[in-house]
Design a protein around this motif. Sequence first.
Motif, PDB file in Angstrom:
ATOM      1  N   ARG A  69     -16.381  15.280  -0.512  1.00  0.00           N
ATOM      2  CA  ARG A  69     -15.373  16.341  -0.557  1.00  0.00           C
ATOM      3  C   ARG A  69     -14.001  15.771  -0.236  1.00  0.00           C
ATOM      4  N   TYR A  70     -12.979  16.402  -0.788  1.00  0.00           N
ATOM      5  CA  TYR A  70     -11.600  16.197  -0.320  1.00  0.00           C
ATOM      6  C   TYR A  70     -11.151  17.578   0.151  1.00  0.00           C
ATOM      7  N   GLY A  71     -11.119  17.816   1.454  1.00  0.00           N
ATOM      8  CA  GLY A  71     -10.809  19.160   1.957  1.00  0.00           C
ATOM      9  C   GLY A  71     -11.852  20.144   1.440  1.00  0.00           C
ATOM     10  N   ASP A  72     -11.384  21.195   0.767  1.00  0.00           N
ATOM     11  CA  ASP A  72     -12.306  22.218   0.250  1.00  0.00           C
ATOM     12  C   ASP A  72     -12.900  21.842  -1.090  1.00  0.00           C
ATOM     13  N   PHE A  73     -12.364  20.790  -1.719  1.00  0.00           N
ATOM     14  CA  PHE A  73     -12.772  20.460  -3.086  1.00  0.00           C
ATOM     15  C   PHE A  73     -13.931  19.468  -3.086  1.00  0.00           C
ATOM     16  N   GLU A  74     -15.017  19.839  -3.735  1.00  0.00           N
ATOM     17  CA  GLU A  74     -16.177  18.948  -3.805  1.00  0.00           C
ATOM     18  C   GLU A  74     -16.070  18.093  -5.071  1.00  0.00           C
ATOM     19  N   ALA A  75     -15.711  16.826  -4.888  1.00  0.00           N
ATOM     20  CA  ALA A  75     -15.458  15.938  -6.035  1.00  0.00           C
ATOM     21  C   ALA A  75     -16.752  15.360  -6.591  1.00  0.00           C
ATOM     22  N   VAL A  76     -17.764  15.175  -5.731  1.00  0.00           N
ATOM     23  CA  VAL A  76     -19.069  14.656  -6.176  1.00  0.00           C
ATOM     24  C   VAL A  76     -20.136  15.613  -5.653  1.00  0.00           C
ATOM     25  N   GLY A 106     -17.266   9.267 -17.984  1.00  0.00           N
ATOM     26  CA  GLY A 106     -16.982  10.670 -17.691  1.00  0.00           C
ATOM     27  C   GLY A 106     -15.540  11.025 -17.909  1.00  0.00           C
ATOM     28  N   THR A 107     -15.292  12.309 -17.827  1.00  0.00           N
ATOM     29  CA  THR A 107     -13.943  12.831 -18.012  1.00  0.00           C
ATOM     30  C   THR A 107     -13.036  12.405 -16.857  1.00  0.00           C
ATOM     31  N   ASN A 108     -11.731  12.545 -17.045  1.00  0.00           N
ATOM     32  CA  ASN A 108     -10.789  12.305 -15.951  1.00  0.00           C
ATOM     33  C   ASN A 108     -11.142  13.265 -14.805  1.00  0.00           C
ATOM     34  N   GLY A 109     -11.193  12.700 -13.596  1.00  0.00           N
ATOM     35  CA  GLY A 109     -11.475  13.553 -12.430  1.00  0.00           C
ATOM     36  C   GLY A 109     -12.941  13.907 -12.252  1.00  0.00           C
ATOM     37  N   ALA A 110     -13.838  13.231 -13.010  1.00  0.00           N
ATOM     38  CA  ALA A 110     -15.271  13.563 -12.937  1.00  0.00           C
ATOM     39  C   ALA A 110     -15.902  13.158 -11.601  1.00  0.00           C
ATOM     40  N   GLY A 111     -15.283  12.186 -10.907  1.00  0.00           N
ATOM     41  CA  GLY A 111     -15.838  11.742  -9.624  1.00  0.00           C
ATOM     42  C   GLY A 111     -16.342  10.305  -9.646  1.00  0.00           C
ATOM     43  N   LYS A 112     -15.990   9.557 -10.684  1.00  0.00           N
ATOM     44  CA  LYS A 112     -16.485   8.184 -10.819  1.00  0.00           C
ATOM     45  C   LYS A 112     -15.897   7.278  -9.733  1.00  0.00           C
ATOM     46  N   THR A 113     -14.559   7.308  -9.588  1.00  0.00           N
ATOM     47  CA  THR A 113     -13.914   6.436  -8.606  1.00  0.00           C
ATOM     48  C   THR A 113     -14.344   6.832  -7.196  1.00  0.00           C
ATOM     49  N   THR A 114     -14.456   8.123  -6.952  1.00  0.00           N
ATOM     50  CA  THR A 114     -14.889   8.590  -5.625  1.00  0.00           C
ATOM     51  C   THR A 114     -16.268   8.015  -5.297  1.00  0.00           C
ATOM     52  N   THR A 115     -17.177   8.045  -6.271  1.00  0.00           N
ATOM     53  CA  THR A 115     -18.525   7.504  -6.069  1.00  0.00           C
ATOM     54  C   THR A 115     -18.448   6.011  -5.752  1.00  0.00           C
ATOM     55  N   LEU A 129     -10.338  -2.755  -8.236  1.00  0.00           N
ATOM     56  CA  LEU A 129      -9.929  -1.358  -8.147  1.00  0.00           C
ATOM     57  C   LEU A 129      -9.194  -0.931  -9.408  1.00  0.00           C
ATOM     58  N   GLN A 130      -9.032   0.382  -9.560  1.00  0.00           N
ATOM     59  CA  GLN A 130      -8.301   0.913 -10.714  1.00  0.00           C
ATOM     60  C   GLN A 130      -6.813   0.557 -10.612  1.00  0.00           C
ATOM     61  N   GLU A 131      -6.277   0.659  -9.387  1.00  0.00           N
ATOM     62  CA  GLU A 131      -4.874   0.310  -9.145  1.00  0.00           C
ATOM     63  C   GLU A 131      -4.873  -1.029  -8.435  1.00  0.00           C
ATOM     64  N   ASP A 187     -13.728  -0.986 -11.710  1.00  0.00           N
ATOM     65  CA  ASP A 187     -13.226   0.361 -12.013  1.00  0.00           C
ATOM     66  C   ASP A 187     -12.237   0.260 -13.173  1.00  0.00           C
ATOM     67  N   GLU A 188     -12.672   0.652 -14.343  1.00  0.00           N
ATOM     68  CA  GLU A 188     -11.881   0.579 -15.581  1.00  0.00           C
ATOM     69  C   GLU A 188     -11.273  -0.818 -15.767  1.00  0.00           C
ATOM     70  N   PRO A 189     -12.142  -1.848 -15.854  1.00  0.00           N
ATOM     71  CA  PRO A 189     -11.635  -3.226 -15.826  1.00  0.00           C
ATOM     72  C   PRO A 189     -10.771  -3.625 -17.006  1.00  0.00           C
ATOM     73  N   THR A 208     -15.733   3.236 -16.969  1.00  0.00           N
ATOM     74  CA  THR A 208     -14.907   2.967 -18.147  1.00  0.00           C
ATOM     75  C   THR A 208     -14.711   4.235 -18.965  1.00  0.00           C
ATOM     76  N   HIS A 209     -13.580   4.270 -19.681  1.00  0.00           N
ATOM     77  CA  HIS A 209     -13.380   5.340 -20.663  1.00  0.00           C
ATOM     78  C   HIS A 209     -13.661   4.830 -22.072  1.00  0.00           C
ATOM     79  N   TYR A 210     -13.984   3.534 -22.173  1.00  0.00           N
ATOM     80  CA  TYR A 210     -14.289   2.975 -23.492  1.00  0.00           C
ATOM     81  C   TYR A 210     -15.796   3.034 -23.705  1.00  0.00           C
TER      82      TYR A 210
HETATM   83  N1  ATP Z   1      -7.544  11.375  -2.058  1.00  0.00           N
HETATM   84  C1  ATP Z   1      -7.821  12.513  -2.727  1.00  0.00           C
HETATM   85  N2  ATP Z   1      -7.485  13.720  -2.245  1.00  0.00           N
HETATM   86  C2  ATP Z   1      -7.771  14.861  -2.882  1.00  0.00           C
HETATM   87  N3  ATP Z   1      -8.416  14.927  -4.063  1.00  0.00           N
HETATM   88  C3  ATP Z   1      -8.779  13.754  -4.613  1.00  0.00           C
HETATM   89  C4  ATP Z   1      -8.507  12.492  -3.975  1.00  0.00           C
HETATM   90  N4  ATP Z   1      -8.994  11.506  -4.762  1.00  0.00           N
HETATM   91  C5  ATP Z   1      -9.551  12.123  -5.846  1.00  0.00           C
HETATM   92  N5  ATP Z   1      -9.426  13.459  -5.748  1.00  0.00           N
HETATM   93  C6  ATP Z   1      -9.916  14.457  -6.712  1.00  0.00           C
HETATM   94  O1  ATP Z   1     -11.318  14.281  -6.848  1.00  0.00           O
HETATM   95  C7  ATP Z   1     -11.713  14.398  -8.208  1.00  0.00           C
HETATM   96  C8  ATP Z   1     -12.450  13.147  -8.639  1.00  0.00           C
HETATM   97  O2  ATP Z   1     -11.516  12.084  -8.693  1.00  0.00           O
HETATM   98  P1  ATP Z   1     -11.961  10.610  -9.123  1.00  0.00           P
HETATM   99  O3  ATP Z   1     -10.772   9.733  -8.961  1.00  0.00           O
HETATM  100  O4  ATP Z   1     -13.200  10.253  -8.399  1.00  0.00           O
HETATM  101  O5  ATP Z   1     -12.286  10.842 -10.665  1.00  0.00           O
HETATM  102  P2  ATP Z   1     -12.569   9.787 -11.823  1.00  0.00           P
HETATM  103  O6  ATP Z   1     -13.825  10.227 -12.482  1.00  0.00           O
HETATM  104  O7  ATP Z   1     -12.532   8.405 -11.293  1.00  0.00           O
HETATM  105  O8  ATP Z   1     -11.336  10.059 -12.801  1.00  0.00           O
HETATM  106  P3  ATP Z   1     -10.482   9.085 -13.781  1.00  0.00           P
HETATM  107  O9  ATP Z   1     -11.351   8.841 -14.967  1.00  0.00           O
HETATM  108  O10 ATP Z   1      -9.321   9.942 -14.119  1.00  0.00           O
HETATM  109  O11 ATP Z   1     -10.140   7.860 -13.013  1.00  0.00           O
HETATM  110  C9  ATP Z   1     -10.447  14.699  -8.999  1.00  0.00           C
HETATM  111  O12 ATP Z   1     -10.364  16.090  -9.232  1.00  0.00           O
HETATM  112  C10 ATP Z   1      -9.327  14.235  -8.096  1.00  0.00           C
HETATM  113  O13 ATP Z   1      -8.163  15.017  -8.272  1.00  0.00           O
END
Ligand code: ATP
Length: 310
Positions: free
Chosen positions: A14-21, A38-47, A84-86, A156-158, A188-190
Amino acid sequence: MSTETIEVGGLRQRYGDFEAVRGIDFTVPRGGLFALLGTNGAGKTTTMEVLEGFRPAASGTVRLLGADPYRDRKALRPRVGIMLQESGLLGDLTVAETVDLWRDLHKNPIAKDEALKKVDLADKSDTRVRQLSGGQKRRLDLALAVVGRPEVLFLDEPTTGMDPEARIATWRLIQELVAGGTTVLLTTHYLEEAERLADRIAIMHRGEIRIAGTVPEVVAGHGDRIAFRVPANTPIDTLPRIGGTAPEIAVADGLPTARYTVTGGEPDGRAHLAVAQLLTWASDCRITLDRLSVRPASLEDVFLSIVENQ
Ligand SMILES: Nc1ncnc2c1ncn2[C@@H]1O[C@H](COP(=O)(O)OP(=O)(O)OP(=O)(O)O)[C@@H](O)[C@H]1O
């Protein structure tokens, strides 16, 4: 003892109230390459960040090389390479100085020249990092990730920003590492990148794994695609329904193109039966099915159906 290098069970983050994974499961054996799509924001980087030990799992089980990636991160760090992605590169250092800095962090690093050669940056050794192009910086990131001979590599998106030649060279390097026993988790997005490199993939959407398996397993349930053009003024409203489904019609260059998604039945015979039905229709209408193509569903078809329908 588990033979899996990476184990993720019921992971939630979670990030606060938002469940990312939202409760995901997967494992990667030693020497395996698992791709998270997965789509942008799917939760890949968080995982990935949980596995890299940057933050603890909110709930669920996460094991890396049999250890807890957050609690045991000091012990795990020398065994793990991270891209890392960045990138966090220092712009004022030269490429060679940057590699030296990273080599100093490892007990048994590969030689600087070898690291630069692997990513085709040998001729940029004295260039300052800030003067590198985006794709060259990605290649330097990769050199730094592999310089310590990692057992596990997080990518992460090498290849984002790399030209096609550098991308193919990077794929070759990743394949060599995997052949040598390195375990890789890749985002990857490719889709082509995942198809070329991964033993198994997972497609994530809105924090969940929607489908996972080998590429043939993932596309298997998604049917075949048939497409063709017909002359203008063809009575397309009489086109047959196949498996209960009407075609999608699009008009390009003034000519209607019909597309069918054929599912159900025996995979070996269903396209054959569908085409037979269409040829009968075409013969009755005295027309030719121009540019007739028949193919199994691709990874892109599966990806789009997941994203568009859910
Ligand atoms: N530090 C953070 N604080 C709050 N929300 C975050 C934070 N990092 C990521 N999120 C949110 O969590 C969700 C998952 O983000 P994540 O970066 O894991 O996605 P992703 O699948 O890697 O996306 P992308 O393909 O765009 O890199 C997104 O909705 C993002 O806005």
